[in-house]
Design a protein around this motif. Sequence first.
Motif, PDB file in Angstrom:
ATOM      1  N   TYR A   1      46.292  15.547  30.200  1.00 23.28           N
ATOM      2  CA  TYR A   1      45.692  15.518  28.952  1.00 23.28           C
ATOM      3  C   TYR A   1      46.778  14.773  28.059  1.00 23.28           C
ATOM      4  CZ  TYR A   1      45.056  17.368  23.993  1.00 23.28           C
ATOM      5  OH  TYR A   1      44.940  17.301  22.746  1.00 23.28           O
ATOM      6  N   ALA A   2      48.058  15.051  28.495  1.00 17.37           N
ATOM      7  CA  ALA A   2      49.202  14.411  27.699  1.00 17.37           C
ATOM      8  C   ALA A   2      48.925  12.662  28.060  1.00 17.37           C
ATOM      9  CB  ALA A   2      50.467  14.954  28.300  1.00 17.37           C
ATOM     10  N   ARG A   3      48.343  12.500  28.980  1.00 14.21           N
ATOM     11  CA  ARG A   3      48.129  10.997  29.451  1.00 14.21           C
ATOM     12  C   ARG A   3      46.921  10.471  29.085  1.00 14.21           C
ATOM     13  NH1 ARG A   3      50.076  12.103  35.016  1.00 14.21           N
ATOM     14  NH2 ARG A   3      48.740  10.598  35.708  1.00 14.21           N
ATOM     15  N   GLY A   4      46.254  11.357  28.543  1.00 13.49           N
ATOM     16  CA  GLY A   4      44.577  10.712  28.023  1.00 13.49           C
ATOM     17  C   GLY A   4      43.766  10.905  29.258  1.00 13.49           C
ATOM     18  N   ILE A   5      44.114  11.801  30.268  1.00  8.28           N
ATOM     19  CA  ILE A   5      43.095  11.924  31.534  1.00  8.28           C
ATOM     20  C   ILE A   5      42.269  13.221  31.408  1.00  8.28           C
ATOM     21  CG2 ILE A   5      42.794  12.045  33.854  1.00  8.28           C
ATOM     22  CD1 ILE A   5      45.638  10.528  33.849  1.00  8.28           C
ATOM     23  N   PRO A   6      40.826  13.026  31.122  1.00  7.25           N
ATOM     24  CA  PRO A   6      39.966  14.340  30.889  1.00  7.25           C
ATOM     25  C   PRO A   6      40.230  15.073  32.296  1.00  7.25           C
ATOM     26  CG  PRO A   6      38.857  12.413  30.848  1.00  7.25           C
ATOM     27  CD  PRO A   6      40.084  11.753  31.217  1.00  7.25           C
ATOM     28  N   ALA A   7      39.750  16.502  31.893  1.00  6.41           N
ATOM     29  CA  ALA A   7      40.178  17.638  32.967  1.00  6.41           C
ATOM     30  C   ALA A   7      39.347  17.253  34.101  1.00  6.41           C
ATOM     31  CB  ALA A   7      39.808  18.717  32.107  1.00  6.41           C
ATOM     32  N   VAL A   8      38.090  16.901  33.800  1.00  3.72           N
ATOM     33  CA  VAL A   8      37.392  16.890  35.232  1.00  3.72           C
ATOM     34  C   VAL A   8      37.866  15.728  36.100  1.00  3.72           C
ATOM     35  CG1 VAL A   8      35.369  18.171  34.599  1.00  3.72           C
ATOM     36  CG2 VAL A   8      35.528  15.728  34.161  1.00  3.72           C
ATOM     37  N   LYS A   9      38.644  14.813  35.548  1.00  4.91           N
ATOM     38  CA  LYS A   9      39.170  13.744  36.472  1.00  4.91           C
ATOM     39  C   LYS A   9      40.219  14.069  37.114  1.00  4.91           C
ATOM     40  CE  LYS A   9      36.954   9.616  34.616  1.00  4.91           C
ATOM     41  NZ  LYS A   9      37.038   8.215  34.059  1.00  4.91           N
ATOM     42  N   VAL A  10      41.075  15.036  36.635  1.00  2.00           N
ATOM     43  CA  VAL A  10      42.176  15.568  37.303  1.00  2.00           C
ATOM     44  C   VAL A  10      41.906  16.555  38.225  1.00  2.00           C
ATOM     45  CG1 VAL A  10      44.460  16.977  36.918  1.00  2.00           C
ATOM     46  CG2 VAL A  10      43.631  15.295  35.136  1.00  2.00           C
ATOM     47  N   ARG A  11      40.839  17.510  37.905  1.00  2.00           N
ATOM     48  CA  ARG A  11      40.280  18.509  38.632  1.00  2.00           C
ATOM     49  C   ARG A  11      38.723  18.230  38.849  1.00  2.00           C
ATOM     50  NH1 ARG A  11      44.359  20.427  40.974  1.00  2.00           N
ATOM     51  NH2 ARG A  11      45.858  21.661  40.034  1.00  2.00           N
ATOM     52  N   PRO A  12      38.402  17.257  39.913  1.00  2.00           N
ATOM     53  CA  PRO A  12      36.938  17.130  39.898  1.00  2.00           C
ATOM     54  C   PRO A  12      35.968  18.332  40.665  1.00  2.00           C
ATOM     55  CG  PRO A  12      38.345  15.471  41.197  1.00  2.00           C
ATOM     56  CD  PRO A  12      39.169  16.681  40.628  1.00  2.00           C
ATOM     57  N   GLU A  13      36.994  19.372  41.141  1.00  2.00           N
ATOM     58  CA  GLU A  13      36.276  20.605  41.611  1.00  2.00           C
ATOM     59  C   GLU A  13      35.636  21.166  40.409  1.00  2.00           C
ATOM     60  OE1 GLU A  13      39.659  19.590  42.002  1.00  2.00           O
ATOM     61  OE2 GLU A  13      40.965  21.442  41.954  1.00  2.00           O
ATOM     62  N   TRP A  14      36.292  21.080  38.829  1.00  2.00           N
ATOM     63  CA  TRP A  14      35.756  21.729  37.897  1.00  2.00           C
ATOM     64  C   TRP A  14      34.479  21.397  37.554  1.00  2.00           C
ATOM     65  CZ3 TRP A  14      40.345  22.711  33.739  1.00  2.00           C
ATOM     66  CH2 TRP A  14      41.199  23.742  34.231  1.00  2.00           C
ATOM     67  N   LYS A  15      33.850  20.214  37.999  1.00  2.00           N
ATOM     68  CA  LYS A  15      32.909  19.698  37.471  1.00  2.00           C
ATOM     69  C   LYS A  15      31.635  20.783  37.718  1.00  2.00           C
ATOM     70  CE  LYS A  15      33.468  14.782  38.119  1.00  2.00           C
ATOM     71  NZ  LYS A  15      32.827  13.565  38.924  1.00  2.00           N
ATOM     72  N   GLU A  16      31.394  21.402  38.827  1.00  2.00           N
ATOM     73  CA  GLU A  16      30.222  22.309  39.020  1.00  2.00           C
ATOM     74  C   GLU A  16      30.333  23.349  37.891  1.00  2.00           C
ATOM     75  OE1 GLU A  16      30.656  25.222  41.919  1.00  2.00           O
ATOM     76  OE2 GLU A  16      32.498  23.943  42.655  1.00  2.00           O
ATOM     77  N   TYR A  17      31.663  23.868  37.329  1.00  2.00           N
ATOM     78  CA  TYR A  17      31.452  24.743  36.149  1.00  2.00           C
ATOM     79  C   TYR A  17      30.843  24.268  34.955  1.00  2.00           C
ATOM     80  CZ  TYR A  17      34.491  26.918  39.607  1.00  2.00           C
ATOM     81  OH  TYR A  17      34.991  27.405  40.762  1.00  2.00           O
ATOM     82  N   PHE A  18      31.142  22.942  34.785  1.00  2.00           N
ATOM     83  CA  PHE A  18      30.850  22.379  33.623  1.00  2.00           C
ATOM     84  C   PHE A  18      29.115  22.118  33.655  1.00  2.00           C
ATOM     85  CE2 PHE A  18      35.178  21.462  33.024  1.00  2.00           C
ATOM     86  CZ  PHE A  18      35.306  21.504  31.561  1.00  2.00           C
ATOM     87  N   ALA A  19      28.840  21.614  34.873  1.00  2.00           N
ATOM     88  CA  ALA A  19      27.515  21.530  35.134  1.00  2.00           C
ATOM     89  C   ALA A  19      26.446  22.642  35.007  1.00  2.00           C
ATOM     90  CB  ALA A  19      27.424  20.898  36.635  1.00  2.00           C
TER      91      ALA A  19
END
Lengths: 123, 309
Positions: B251-269
């Motif tokens: 976040y501090a470097r402007g990188i979205p959460a799902v790019k740092v943690r691709p495994e979170w994608k399913e929760y957003f989906a």
Amino acid sequence: MKVAVCARESHINSPVDQRFGRCPYFVVVDVDSGDWEGLPNTGCHSGGGAGIQTAQLLVNAGVKAVLVDRIGPNAMEVLARAGIQVYEGISGTVSQSVEAYRQGHLKLLSQPNSPRHSRRGRS
Amino acid sequence: MLVAVASGKGGTGKTTLASSLALVAAEKGKVIFLDCDVEEPNGHIMLKPRWEKKEAVRVPVPEINQEKCTFCGRCAEICAFHALVVLPQEVLLFPTMCHGCGGCWHLCPAGAISPGWREIGLVEEGSSEGIGFVRGRLNVGEAISPPLIEAVKERCRPGELNILDAPPGTSCPVIRTVKGADFCLLVTEPTPFGLHDLELACEMVASLGVPCGVVVNRSDGDDRLIRQFCQQNNLPLLLQLPHDREVARGYARGIPAVKVRPEWKEYFAALLSFIEEGGCTGARTGGAQREGRHGQDYRLRESGRTGSR
């Protein structure tokens, strides 16, 4: 000459109020005769722009000077354009403040001495 | 569909949620991200759009013809926002106080006031990795943002998923953003401050008649405070995003959460399907039932939650 003082109550022995736009009353004193009258500040409950509305009230009331503790930029601009002098440094009661003014102990203001109020919120 | 992401308290993770939601949604369909926090837009830091066009937004403001003016004082008297002052020989206008209601030019007995225009900010449009991007930018010193937020919302595209990133709080700019949305995600944190402002935000959203669900960011794995509030108020607790140092670093470097943690994608989906499959009506009539059906899909910390009982 009529001078208005920011006051908590509507009489000559009222404590002064620190605020300009939000003071509940002004006590308008004729410094030549010593006569005075209370003037309810209809601007004090406004949602925003209290200083502007209060300045308009004093313009309409025909005062030549106002004695304050703190005053913001919008009110200051209106009073300056209307040629109403603003003096800072009041304390104690209205009558004590008028006495300080008579003796030249209050300072004539040319700039606001209080910041603009937060405008975030209801708009 | 219009999905607003709001929160009572600032800094809970609206943009973190909204940007990741947009990235996940873009893998399946058309999505547009609208940054409605026009006083401090920050969605572009996460999604890094290429700008394609910009347009100035203007609001009506009185123009006074000093020659026709009789200085009667009527305009200052009727101005509910104290934008006008009438001196014996001059009318003063405080443009940033003016709401452009038009009362003064309609009611001036001398016909001395006409509507003019004043620029308050910009709407900028672009795109980022297939995500449409719109943001409003209020000029410094301006006090009134709702007309600019309205201009941002006019760029919503029917038939696509429109994600509205709201400003924090519960005041006019937030109301203008959330009003008319099909669903509102309320982001909070599991602290007494988070709870307090969540309560205010829920009241605001309820009074607008917009169905909502709660997302806890920086979850402690239990979130008892928030969970209890949701149960008592029949609100669906849709997602609990863990407190994650790597996500914070991103976040501090402007990188979205799902790019740092691709495994979170399913929760957003899962969160997206919940909303798209009528989470809207579910949340309004009884969150508990919906929770039961979808709960395990989108809860990140299901085990932590049951373990604490």
